[in-house]
Motif scaffolding. Structure first.
Motif, PDB file in Angstrom:
ATOM      1  N   SER A   2       0.873  -1.197  -0.011  1.00  0.00           N
ATOM      2  CA  SER A   2      -0.121   0.173  -0.112  1.00  0.00           C
ATOM      3  C   SER A   2       0.772   1.336  -0.151  1.00  0.00           C
ATOM      4  CB  SER A   2      -0.803   0.000   1.224  1.00  0.00           C
ATOM      5  OG  SER A   2      -0.081   0.051   2.463  1.00  0.00           O
ATOM      6  N   GLU A   3       2.161   1.255   0.701  1.00  0.00           N
ATOM      7  CA  GLU A   3       3.149   2.431   0.868  1.00  0.00           C
ATOM      8  C   GLU A   3       3.536   2.593  -0.582  1.00  0.00           C
ATOM      9  OE1 GLU A   3       5.780   1.954   3.719  1.00  0.00           O
ATOM     10  OE2 GLU A   3       4.258   2.024   5.617  1.00  0.00           O
ATOM     11  N   TRP A   4       3.975   1.418  -1.156  1.00  0.00           N
ATOM     12  CA  TRP A   4       4.332   1.721  -2.571  1.00  0.00           C
ATOM     13  C   TRP A   4       3.585   2.092  -3.683  1.00  0.00           C
ATOM     14  CZ3 TRP A   4       8.697   1.996  -5.116  1.00  0.00           C
ATOM     15  CH2 TRP A   4       8.776   1.645  -6.480  1.00  0.00           C
ATOM     16  N   THR A   5       2.318   1.642  -3.381  1.00  0.00           N
ATOM     17  CA  THR A   5       0.908   2.122  -4.430  1.00  0.00           C
ATOM     18  C   THR A   5       1.054   3.744  -4.214  1.00  0.00           C
ATOM     19  OG1 THR A   5       0.069  -0.044  -4.278  1.00  0.00           O
ATOM     20  CG2 THR A   5      -1.414   1.949  -5.048  1.00  0.00           C
ATOM     21  N   SER A   6       0.933   4.182  -2.835  1.00  0.00           N
ATOM     22  CA  SER A   6       0.816   5.737  -2.643  1.00  0.00           C
ATOM     23  C   SER A   6       1.792   6.460  -3.132  1.00  0.00           C
ATOM     24  CB  SER A   6       0.714   5.740  -1.151  1.00  0.00           C
ATOM     25  OG  SER A   6      -0.325   4.982  -0.503  1.00  0.00           O
ATOM     26  N   VAL A   7       3.253   5.764  -3.127  1.00  0.00           N
ATOM     27  CA  VAL A   7       4.230   6.504  -3.696  1.00  0.00           C
ATOM     28  C   VAL A   7       4.332   6.498  -5.239  1.00  0.00           C
ATOM     29  CG1 VAL A   7       6.606   6.362  -4.182  1.00  0.00           C
ATOM     30  CG2 VAL A   7       5.870   5.816  -1.851  1.00  0.00           C
ATOM     31  N   CYS A   8       3.719   5.515  -5.690  1.00  0.00           N
ATOM     32  CA  CYS A   8       3.409   5.467  -7.186  1.00  0.00           C
ATOM     33  C   CYS A   8       2.576   6.769  -7.641  1.00  0.00           C
ATOM     34  CB  CYS A   8       2.943   4.243  -7.723  1.00  0.00           C
ATOM     35  SG  CYS A   8       4.469   2.929  -7.612  1.00  0.00           S
ATOM     36  N   VAL A   9       1.371   6.708  -6.828  1.00  0.00           N
ATOM     37  CA  VAL A   9       0.200   7.791  -7.229  1.00  0.00           C
ATOM     38  C   VAL A   9       0.817   9.030  -6.832  1.00  0.00           C
ATOM     39  CG1 VAL A   9      -1.771   8.506  -6.462  1.00  0.00           C
ATOM     40  CG2 VAL A   9      -1.464   6.008  -6.500  1.00  0.00           C
ATOM     41  N   ALA A  10       1.530   9.146  -5.879  1.00  0.00           N
ATOM     42  CA  ALA A  10       2.273  10.497  -5.588  1.00  0.00           C
ATOM     43  C   ALA A  10       2.981  11.136  -6.730  1.00  0.00           C
ATOM     44  CB  ALA A  10       2.756  10.683  -4.419  1.00  0.00           C
ATOM     45  N   VAL A  11       3.958  10.148  -6.912  1.00  0.00           N
ATOM     46  CA  VAL A  11       4.802  10.306  -8.291  1.00  0.00           C
ATOM     47  C   VAL A  11       4.166  10.605  -9.527  1.00  0.00           C
ATOM     48  CG1 VAL A  11       6.752   9.390  -9.696  1.00  0.00           C
ATOM     49  CG2 VAL A  11       6.822   9.243  -7.233  1.00  0.00           C
ATOM     50  N   SER A  12       3.115   9.894 -10.088  1.00  0.00           N
ATOM     51  CA  SER A  12       2.432   9.953 -11.134  1.00  0.00           C
ATOM     52  C   SER A  12       1.497  11.390 -11.098  1.00  0.00           C
ATOM     53  CB  SER A  12       1.346   8.912 -11.246  1.00  0.00           C
ATOM     54  OG  SER A  12       1.893   7.611 -11.330  1.00  0.00           O
TER      55      SER A  12
END
Length: 303
Positions: A2-12
């Motif tokens: 979930s943390e990795w997903t959040s990071v990806c979303v933020a970067v995107s």
């Protein structure tokens, strides 16, 4: 996970915002606008056009047609009414292409193709005094930004100097939108249909004699007054012009992908029932009289 997903979303999201900001900057969001009085961006010219009556945002179809016949030619629109004073259904503009300029001769075969498609031929004089500026034409958004940013500057410049500058022309060429309003021989920039309409109202006594543009400033080199001011309320005109895709986007947006820099993309559809019905004669007269003092007034009665 979930943390990795959040990071990806933020970067995107960050990349998306950066790309969007870059697109706006490239389109001319902060481009410098310098309005000045001087020589026009075009010489005397032969212009093929169709007269369009209705909201300026609906001009895209004619620009698209003109561009399809002469894709290498500069597109141009001449706008005769102030949408702040004249109902959208009654706003008039002539849109089309410049087929020759200066001493060059128009290609006869090309002229025949335009005339076969219903375009009319109009000759414009060369003048030495215009109010003018330019804006980048890099994509569809450039047109919207240009209209929103340029017309308020033109309005302020003309008002501050009490100039009589009309009508407003937009010329699309070589990656730029050239905005200009002549300060002399203004009547010679009015196509016959518009001149005839003004003369008819004058002859019927429905328009003050000082409102006639049949010979406005035809012999003057420079005039001052309170000329018509096209405002930024033109949300999609050939100002949105060649690319007339403005934010109100009533015409569907036109993809510019695959086109060269500054090349107009005219594909546009009008929303069903969007164009209002013509107002009756009394309503039209009322709107004309309301706009004429600012449209035609000239210090010293030159018009």
């Amino acid at each position: 996970m979930s943390e990795w997903t959040s990071v990806c979303v933020a970067v995107s999201l960050s990349l998306g915002l950066l790309l969007l900001a870059g697109y706006f900057l490239y389109s001319g969001l902060f481009s410098q606008i310098i309005v000045f009085t001087g020589y026009p961006p075009i010489k005397k010219a032969t212009f093929v056009y169709k007269l369009k009556e209705g909201p300026y945002k609906n001009c895209g179809e004619v620009f698209k047609e003109a561009n399809s016949i002469g894709p290498t030619l500069s597109c141009m629109g001449i706008f005769y009414d102030d949408p702040k004073k004249v109902p959208g259904a009654q706003c008039r503009c002539a849109v089309g292409s410049i087929v020759s300029e200066g001493e060059d001769k128009a290609d006869e075969e090309l002229l025949k193709r335009y005339e076969t498609s219903g375009f009319r031929v109009f000759s414009m004089p060369e003048v030495t005094h215009v109010v003018t500026t330019s804006f980048p034409h890099r994509n569809i958004l450039s047109v919207l930004l240009g209209v929103k940013r340029v017309y308020p500057r033109l309005e302020s410049y003309i008002k501050e100097r009490k100039l009589c500058a009309h009508p407003f022309l937009e010329i699309y060429r070589e990656g730029l939108i050239h905005f200009m309003a002549p300060l002399a021989r203004q009547g010679d920039f009015y196509v016959p249909e518009v001149r005839l309409a003004e003369r008819r109202l004058l002859a019927e006594g429905e328009l003050d004699s000082d409102s006639d543009i049949s010979g406005a400033d035809s012999n003057s080199e420079y005039s001052s007054g309170s000329g018509i001011l096209l405002s930024d309320s033109r949300e999609t005109s050939p100002a949105a012009s060649p690319d007339r895709d403005h934010a109100d986007a009533s015409p569907k947006g036109r993809a510019s992908r695959g086109r060269s820099l500054g090349e107009p993309d005219w594909e546009q559809t009008e929303q069903e029932g969007e164009r209002p019905e013509r107002l009756n004669k009394d309503e039209r007269l009322k709107s004309l009289q309301a706009s004429r003092p600012n449209l035609w007034g000239v210090v010293g009665g030159e018009e």
